[in-house]
Motif scaffolding. Sequence first.
Motif, short mmCIF file in Angstrom:
data_model
loop_
_atom_site.label_atom_id
_atom_site.label_comp_id
_atom_site.label_asym_id
_atom_site.label_seq_id
_atom_site.Cartn_x
_atom_site.Cartn_y
_atom_site.Cartn_z
N SER A 267 -19.34 53.98 -12.01
CA SER A 267 -19.65 55.43 -11.23
C SER A 267 -18.79 56.38 -11.86
O SER A 267 -17.84 56.36 -12.48
CB SER A 267 -19.23 55.16 -9.77
OG SER A 267 -19.51 53.90 -9.28
N PRO A 268 -19.46 57.62 -11.71
CA PRO A 268 -18.73 58.78 -12.16
C PRO A 268 -17.48 59.21 -11.53
O PRO A 268 -17.71 60.19 -10.37
CB PRO A 268 -19.96 59.95 -12.06
CG PRO A 268 -20.81 59.35 -10.78
CD PRO A 268 -20.65 57.93 -10.83
N ASP A 269 -16.50 58.60 -11.77
CA ASP A 269 -15.27 58.98 -11.38
C ASP A 269 -14.28 58.70 -12.41
O ASP A 269 -13.90 57.88 -13.24
CB ASP A 269 -14.76 57.75 -10.37
CG ASP A 269 -13.68 57.84 -9.42
OD1 ASP A 269 -12.65 58.63 -9.80
OD2 ASP A 269 -13.70 57.87 -8.28
N MET A 270 -13.40 59.84 -12.62
CA MET A 270 -12.32 60.16 -13.69
C MET A 270 -11.20 59.17 -13.73
O MET A 270 -10.84 58.73 -14.76
CB MET A 270 -11.99 61.56 -13.67
CG MET A 270 -12.91 62.48 -14.32
SD MET A 270 -13.65 62.09 -16.15
CE MET A 270 -12.11 61.80 -16.97
N ARG A 271 -11.06 58.85 -12.45
CA ARG A 271 -10.02 57.77 -12.25
C ARG A 271 -10.05 56.45 -13.14
O ARG A 271 -8.96 55.90 -13.40
CB ARG A 271 -9.68 57.63 -10.90
CG ARG A 271 -9.05 58.87 -10.10
CD ARG A 271 -9.12 58.55 -8.51
NE ARG A 271 -10.33 58.33 -7.91
CZ ARG A 271 -10.75 57.88 -6.76
NH1 ARG A 271 -9.59 57.80 -5.80
NH2 ARG A 271 -11.69 57.45 -6.16
N THR A 272 -11.19 56.03 -13.36
CA THR A 272 -11.54 54.70 -14.11
C THR A 272 -10.85 55.05 -15.47
O THR A 272 -10.05 54.33 -15.96
CB THR A 272 -12.90 54.46 -14.29
OG1 THR A 272 -13.53 54.17 -12.94
CG2 THR A 272 -13.18 53.15 -14.87
N LYS A 285 -6.21 47.46 -11.21
CA LYS A 285 -7.19 47.56 -9.87
C LYS A 285 -7.14 48.63 -9.46
O LYS A 285 -6.14 49.29 -9.02
CB LYS A 285 -6.55 46.22 -9.05
CG LYS A 285 -7.80 46.25 -7.81
CD LYS A 285 -7.06 45.11 -6.95
CE LYS A 285 -8.09 45.08 -5.84
NZ LYS A 285 -7.83 43.96 -4.88
N LEU A 286 -8.28 49.49 -9.53
CA LEU A 286 -8.42 50.77 -8.72
C LEU A 286 -9.55 50.93 -7.67
O LEU A 286 -10.44 50.13 -7.66
CB LEU A 286 -8.74 51.77 -9.80
CG LEU A 286 -7.83 52.12 -11.28
CD1 LEU A 286 -8.49 52.78 -12.17
CD2 LEU A 286 -6.72 52.71 -10.63
N ASN A 287 -9.11 51.83 -6.71
CA ASN A 287 -9.94 51.92 -5.74
C ASN A 287 -11.08 53.06 -5.86
O ASN A 287 -10.94 54.32 -5.44
CB ASN A 287 -9.10 52.50 -4.36
CG ASN A 287 -10.06 52.58 -2.96
OD1 ASN A 287 -11.13 52.02 -2.86
ND2 ASN A 287 -9.59 53.69 -2.17
N VAL A 288 -11.87 52.57 -6.61
CA VAL A 288 -13.20 53.68 -7.13
C VAL A 288 -14.20 52.82 -6.82
O VAL A 288 -14.51 51.55 -6.51
CB VAL A 288 -12.90 53.80 -8.66
CG1 VAL A 288 -11.94 54.51 -9.09
CG2 VAL A 288 -13.38 52.53 -9.32
N GLU A 289 -15.17 53.67 -6.49
CA GLU A 289 -17.01 52.95 -6.17
C GLU A 289 -17.13 51.99 -7.23
O GLU A 289 -17.28 52.35 -8.39
CB GLU A 289 -17.81 53.90 -5.91
CG GLU A 289 -18.98 53.67 -5.56
CD GLU A 289 -20.04 54.80 -5.17
OE1 GLU A 289 -21.17 54.50 -4.95
OE2 GLU A 289 -19.76 56.08 -5.44
N ARG A 290 -17.76 50.94 -6.64
CA ARG A 290 -18.37 49.89 -7.60
C ARG A 290 -19.86 50.02 -7.65
O ARG A 290 -20.60 50.55 -6.78
CB ARG A 290 -18.10 48.58 -7.16
CG ARG A 290 -16.76 47.78 -7.58
CD ARG A 290 -15.33 48.37 -7.53
NE ARG A 290 -14.39 47.84 -7.84
CZ ARG A 290 -13.20 48.16 -7.83
NH1 ARG A 290 -12.83 49.30 -7.68
NH2 ARG A 290 -11.99 47.45 -8.28
N LEU A 291 -20.49 49.92 -8.83
CA LEU A 291 -21.71 50.10 -9.13
C LEU A 291 -22.43 48.77 -8.64
O LEU A 291 -22.03 47.71 -8.51
CB LEU A 291 -22.03 49.90 -10.58
CG LEU A 291 -21.67 51.04 -11.63
CD1 LEU A 291 -22.45 50.72 -12.98
CD2 LEU A 291 -22.59 52.14 -11.01
N ASP A 292 -23.55 49.32 -7.74
CA ASP A 292 -24.45 48.34 -7.07
C ASP A 292 -25.73 48.30 -8.00
O ASP A 292 -26.54 49.50 -7.71
CB ASP A 292 -24.51 48.72 -5.53
CG ASP A 292 -25.35 47.83 -4.81
OD1 ASP A 292 -26.32 46.83 -5.42
OD2 ASP A 292 -25.33 47.92 -3.74
#
Length: 394
Positions: A267-272, A285-292
Amino acid sequence: MAETGKRRISILGSTGSIGVNTLDVVSQLGGRDAFDVVAITGNANVTLLAEQAIACGAALAVTADDAHYDALKSALSGTGIEVAAGRAALIEAGARPSDLVMAAIVGTAGLAPTLAAAERGADIALANKECLVSAGELFVRAVAEGGGRLIPVDSEHSAIFQSLEDDQHHAVERIVLTASGGPFRTWSREEMAGVTAEVARAHPNWSMGLKISIGSASMFNKALEIIEAKHLFNIRPDQIEVIVHPQSIIHSMVGYQDGSVIAQLGSPDMRTAIGYALTYPERPKLNVERLDFAKLARLDFEAPDEVRFPALRLARTALERGGAQGAIMNAAEEMAFHAFCAGRIGFLTMADVVEDVMDAMMGHAATTMDAVFAADAEARRVADEIIDKREMAA
């Protein structure tokens, strides 16, 4: 690593979008129990800088602007947090002992403090483009001689870093940088001619600061990433491709000589990318949106249009010419950006200004940091003159 077992980190540019996300990741990964924050730096937003310093327990807080020293000192009074201001203090923040430095200061202001960190052997989580665009060979050499690691934080370069197989550099055929295309991907030049900074800053996928957002709209960000990639991955310019991918799901790819292409998706999230840089080679382990994948209706790709977005062509010109052309291009782009935001020139004129400055300053060397800074300063002077002439002629 500190005696406590915690990782010691400094964050140069903590109040910008990368810095804010870095502190969020630090919090997710255990905060003070896992990290000792040696130093954080910001610019004019001293209220946020002070709040961050208290929250993360930073030992040192630095504002780049001397005029904000008293305000920062007052905000941190009684906390025991050391306060400093100015360019020398920024360099001191980079030089203080830490295991990793998040280099997230936007612009050439980040070059000297990041170089100080590299020279003392810190791992560099690099989100500052100028270190490689303006002084690529010198900076890479400083990292190597210091003994630290260079870990890219830009989503595209992080994707390439993650997709490169160990000991297979000889088998790399190409790297493919993906670009969202920004808010004007389908606009004509005529439509782009009259846009304002407020319109240009509205990125369709990413939440970023003003400078990066407008750089995405003009594709100057992607142009600078071409130059970065050359230095980061020790690859020929002709092996670097750009493809427009509007969904920003595939962040970049590496193509190998056997025909395989390895890509990094998310997902487009810089935190990854930030989390990967902070804990490399581990994956936190990060709280970012997972790809579906079932919900991904389509992934589109198209060739970039270098007529509507000439910045890409200018990056390749800078690499072909060599010398200080990267520093000159970067400095001219920064000046053009500020002039556009101030309403002095139009959106399309930014690239014209940059090209004029690059053509006017061919032959400048970049063999030392002093030469790089001299080329940068001269490019800003020349750009200012060109912008004045264009403004008067408009």
